[in-house]
Design a protein around this motif. Structure first.
Motif, PDB file in Angstrom:
ATOM      1  N   LEU A  88      16.092  -4.069  52.950  1.00 13.08           N
ATOM      2  CA  LEU A  88      16.661  -4.013  51.592  1.00 13.08           C
ATOM      3  C   LEU A  88      16.029  -2.911  50.745  1.00 13.08           C
ATOM      4  O   LEU A  88      16.729  -2.191  50.030  1.00 13.08           O
ATOM      5  CB  LEU A  88      16.544  -5.373  50.903  1.00 13.08           C
ATOM      6  N   LEU A  92      19.610  -0.788  50.311  1.00 16.40           N
ATOM      7  CA  LEU A  92      20.312  -1.253  49.102  1.00 16.40           C
ATOM      8  C   LEU A  92      19.515  -0.957  47.821  1.00 16.40           C
ATOM      9  O   LEU A  92      20.033  -0.360  46.871  1.00 16.40           O
ATOM     10  CB  LEU A  92      20.572  -2.758  49.225  1.00 16.40           C
ATOM     11  N   LEU A  93      18.256  -1.382  47.803  1.00 14.65           N
ATOM     12  CA  LEU A  93      17.478  -1.208  46.570  1.00 14.65           C
ATOM     13  C   LEU A  93      17.149   0.268  46.338  1.00 14.65           C
ATOM     14  O   LEU A  93      17.066   0.722  45.193  1.00 14.65           O
ATOM     15  CB  LEU A  93      16.202  -2.058  46.616  1.00 14.65           C
ATOM     16  N   ARG A  96      20.272   1.553  44.583  1.00 10.72           N
ATOM     17  CA  ARG A  96      20.374   1.072  43.194  1.00 10.72           C
ATOM     18  C   ARG A  96      19.375   1.795  42.289  1.00 10.72           C
ATOM     19  O   ARG A  96      19.701   2.199  41.174  1.00 10.72           O
ATOM     20  CB  ARG A  96      20.090  -0.433  43.138  1.00 10.72           C
ATOM     21  N   ARG A 106      28.494  -8.597  37.095  1.00  7.99           N
ATOM     22  CA  ARG A 106      28.948  -9.654  38.005  1.00  7.99           C
ATOM     23  C   ARG A 106      29.842 -10.650  37.263  1.00  7.99           C
ATOM     24  O   ARG A 106      29.341 -11.490  36.511  1.00  7.99           O
ATOM     25  CB  ARG A 106      27.741 -10.352  38.624  1.00  7.99           C
ATOM     26  N   ARG A 132      23.365  -7.899  34.615  1.00  6.91           N
ATOM     27  CA  ARG A 132      22.022  -8.063  35.160  1.00  6.91           C
ATOM     28  C   ARG A 132      21.287  -6.728  35.117  1.00  6.91           C
ATOM     29  O   ARG A 132      21.836  -5.715  35.555  1.00  6.91           O
ATOM     30  CB  ARG A 132      22.169  -8.563  36.606  1.00  6.91           C
ATOM     31  N   TYR A 139      11.862  -6.670  40.055  1.00  9.98           N
ATOM     32  CA  TYR A 139      12.158  -5.884  41.258  1.00  9.98           C
ATOM     33  C   TYR A 139      11.522  -4.491  41.200  1.00  9.98           C
ATOM     34  O   TYR A 139      11.962  -3.580  41.901  1.00  9.98           O
ATOM     35  CB  TYR A 139      13.673  -5.703  41.422  1.00  9.98           C
ATOM     36  N   ASP A 246      19.938 -12.277  39.584  1.00  9.81           N
ATOM     37  CA  ASP A 246      20.218 -12.494  41.011  1.00  9.81           C
ATOM     38  C   ASP A 246      20.490 -13.980  41.261  1.00  9.81           C
ATOM     39  O   ASP A 246      21.496 -14.352  41.869  1.00  9.81           O
ATOM     40  CB  ASP A 246      19.017 -12.021  41.838  1.00  9.81           C
ATOM     41  N   GLU A 278      30.073  -3.717  45.584  1.00 10.44           N
ATOM     42  CA  GLU A 278      29.733  -4.558  46.746  1.00 10.44           C
ATOM     43  C   GLU A 278      29.998  -6.020  46.430  1.00 10.44           C
ATOM     44  O   GLU A 278      29.889  -6.448  45.289  1.00 10.44           O
ATOM     45  CB  GLU A 278      28.246  -4.388  47.093  1.00 10.44           C
ATOM     46  N   ILE A 280      28.656  -9.788  46.327  1.00  9.44           N
ATOM     47  CA  ILE A 280      27.253 -10.161  46.066  1.00  9.44           C
ATOM     48  C   ILE A 280      26.642 -10.943  47.224  1.00  9.44           C
ATOM     49  O   ILE A 280      25.445 -11.137  47.279  1.00  9.44           O
ATOM     50  CB  ILE A 280      27.040 -10.880  44.706  1.00  9.44           C
TER      51      ILE A 280
HETATM   52  C1  IPM Z   1      21.998  -9.378  45.635  1.00  6.72           C
HETATM   53  C2  IPM Z   1      21.007  -9.544  46.757  1.00  6.72           C
HETATM   54  C3  IPM Z   1      19.876  -8.522  46.632  1.00  6.72           C
HETATM   55  C4  IPM Z   1      19.195  -8.728  45.288  1.00  6.72           C
HETATM   56  C5  IPM Z   1      18.853  -8.606  47.770  1.00  6.72           C
HETATM   57  C6  IPM Z   1      19.530  -8.521  49.100  1.00  6.72           C
HETATM   58  C7  IPM Z   1      17.754  -7.609  47.634  1.00  6.72           C
HETATM   59  O1  IPM Z   1      20.514 -10.846  46.791  1.00  6.72           O
HETATM   60  O2  IPM Z   1      22.559  -8.280  45.493  1.00  6.72           O
HETATM   61  O3  IPM Z   1      22.237 -10.347  44.915  1.00  6.72           O
HETATM   62  O4  IPM Z   1      18.317  -9.589  45.168  1.00  6.72           O
HETATM   63  O5  IPM Z   1      19.536  -8.021  44.359  1.00  6.72           O
END
Ligand code: IPM
Ligand code: NAD
Ligand code: MN
Length: 361
Positions: A88, A92-93, A96, A106, A132, A139, A246, A278, A280
C-alpha cells in the motif's frame, strides 16, 4: 473535434482486475455513445504480482509516467504474500501523497433499490458526502521502530496535522457544503487526542466564521459512529481526518448497500496532478478469481470521474442505470443477495445506460 482523455489504468490485485475491466467497458461505451470525447486507456501491470516478479510495486519512474495522464482508474492493491504496509505504501498511498490528492470524496448515499441493514429508514435519510483528509494526519508515515526484538522495543506512529493540510481540507468541505446548500459536520476526537484533534477543532471553528451561511455540527468520532447507524440523517457533508474517514466510510458503505457499491475519488483540486478514482473496497482475496465481485463500486467511481471531467449528465446517468439494476434485482452479485456474475451485472448496467441514452437522443 473529439477530445481525448488519457486514463492510466492500474487494476491492481484480486478483484481489482475483475471490476476495473468492467468499468473500462462502461467508460468506453459512454464515449462511443457521446461521440464528443474519447478515452485512451493505458494499462499498468503494477501490484502484488508485479512485486513478486520485480521486487517493486511500480516502475522506478512510475510516478513520472502517471503524471502525464488526465486521471488514474485504480482497482485495489494488496494481496496475501506481500506485506500490506509495503504494497500500500509503495503504490496506492504513494500516488495519493505524491500527487497531492488531499481530498478523498466518498458519497454515502442509499441509492434506490440498494439493500440497507437498518430497520425503518427512509431512503433519503442516508445521503451524505464524506470528505476525508487524504494526505497526512494519522497516515503521515512518521514514526520509528526502536530496539526491535529487544525488551526495550518501542514503536512510534506520529500523527502529523499541519495548518496548511488541515485548513485546506476543511475549507474544501465548507465550499462544498455552501455550494450544495447543505450542513457541514466535523468529526474529530479532541477529548483524547489533545494536540491533533484540538487543533483540528480550532481550525474548524476559525473557518466556520468565514461561512456563516453553512450550518455546522461537530461530533466526537465515537458518538458519530453511533449516530451513523441510529440517525444517519444527521449527516450531510462530513469532514474528517484520514483514519477516521477510512473507518467511517466502510461503516457508511455498509449502510448504503455494502462495500461492493461504495466509491471514492482522490482529488488534487488544483489539477496540478492527475486525480485517482477507485472503489473503496480492497482486493477481496476471499472471492477473487471467482467472477462474482460486485462491479458497481467501480462503476460509481467511473461516474465520479465523468463528473470530474465535466460530463455530469453522464455521471448521473451511470448512477441512474445502477439504480435501475438494483431495483430490478435479478442481475445482482451474491454480496447483494443475487445470482449474477460480475460480467452479468456489468452488462445489465451498460444495457440500461444504452437504453436510456438511445431514448434521449
Ligand atoms: C481505503 C483503504 C486504504 C486506506 C488502505 C488500503 C491503505 O482502506 O482506501 O479505504 O486506508 O486509505
Ligand atoms: P476488502 O474490501 O478486500 O474485503 C472485505 C470484505 O468485503 C470481503 O469479504 C470481500 O469479499 C467483500 N467485498 C469487498 N469488495 C467487494 C465487491 N466488490 N464485491 C463483493 N464483495 C466485496 O477488505 P480486506 O479483506 O480487509 O482487504 C483485502 C486486501 O485489500 C488487503 O490487502 C487490504 O490491505 C487491501 N485493501 C486495499 C484497498 C485499496 O486498494 N483501495 C482498500 C481496502 C483494502
Ligand atoms: Mn478503507
Amino acid at each position: 473535434m473529439v477530445k481525448t482523455h488519457r486514463i492510466a489504468v492500474i487494476a491492481g490485485d484480486g478483484i481489482g482486475k475483475e471490476v476495473i475491466a468492467e468499468g473500462v467497458k462502461l467508460l468506453q461505451k459512454i464515449a462511443d455513445l457521446d461521440g464528443r470525447f474519447s478515452f485512451a486507456f493505458e494499462y499498468f501491470p503494477w501490484g502484488c504480482e508485479y512485486y513478486v516478479k520485480h521486487g517493486k510495486m511500480m516502475d522506478d519512474d512510475g510516478m513520472e509516467k502517471l503524471k502525464e495522464f488526465d486521471a488514474i482508474y485504480l482497482g485495489a492493491v494488496g494481496y496475501p504474500g506481500v506485506p500490506d504496509h509495503i504494497s500500500l505504501w509503495e503504490l496506492l498511498l504513494k500516488i495519493r501523497k505524491g500527487f497531492d490528492q488531499y481530498v478523498n470524496i466518498r458519497p454515502i448515499k442509499l441509492l434506490a433499490g440498494a439493500p440497507c441493514p437498518l430497520k425503518g429508514v427512509n431512503r433519503d435519510q442516508i445521503d451524505m458526502l464524506v470528505i476525508r483528509e487524504n494526505s497526512e494526519g494519522e497516515y503521515a508515515g512518521a514514526g520509528d521502530w526502536l530496539y526491535p526484538g529487544k525488551p526495550e522495543e518501542v514503536v512510534l506512529q506520529t500523527g502529523v496535522f499541519s495548518r496548511k493540510g488541515t485548513e485546506r481540507i476543511i475549507r474544501y468541505a465548507f465550499e462544498t457544503a455552501r455550494q450544495q446548500g447543505r450542513s457541514l459536520t466535523s468529526i474529530s476526537k479532541g477529548n483524547a487526542l489533545n494536540y491533533s484533534m484540538v487543533f483540528w477543532d480550532q481550525i474548524f471553528s476559525e473557518l466556520a466564521l468565514e461561512y456563516p451561511d453553512v450550518p455546522t455540527y461537530t461530533y466526537l468520532v465515537d458518538a458519530a459512529s453511533m449516530f451513523f447507524v441510529k440517525q444517519p440523517e444527521r449527516f450531510e457533508v462530513v469532514v474528517t481526518s484520514n483514519l477516521f474517514g477510512d473507518i467511517l466510510t466502510d461503516l457508511g458503505a455498509a449502510l448504503a448497500g455494502g462495500l461492493g457499491l461504495a466509491a471514492g475519488a482522490n482529488i488534487n483540486p488544483e489539477r496540478n496532478y492527475p486525480s485517482m478514482f477507485e472503489p473503496i473496497h480492497g482486493s477481496a482475496p476471499d472471492i477473487a478469481g471467482k467472477g462474482i465481485a460486485n462491479p458497481l463500486a467501480a462503476f460509481w467511481s467511473a461516474s465520479q470521474m465523468l463528473d470530474f471531467f465535466g460530463y455530469e449528465s453522464w455521471g448521473k446517468l451511470v448512477l441512474q442505470s445502477i439504480e435501475q439494476v438494483l431495483i430490478n434485482q435479478t442481475k445482482l452479485t451474491p454480496d447483494m443477495g443475487g445470482p449474477a456474475t460480475t460480467q452479468e451485472t456489468s452488462q445489465a448496467v451498460i444495457n440500461e445506460l444504452q437504453r436510456v441514452a438511445n431514448c434521449e437522443s
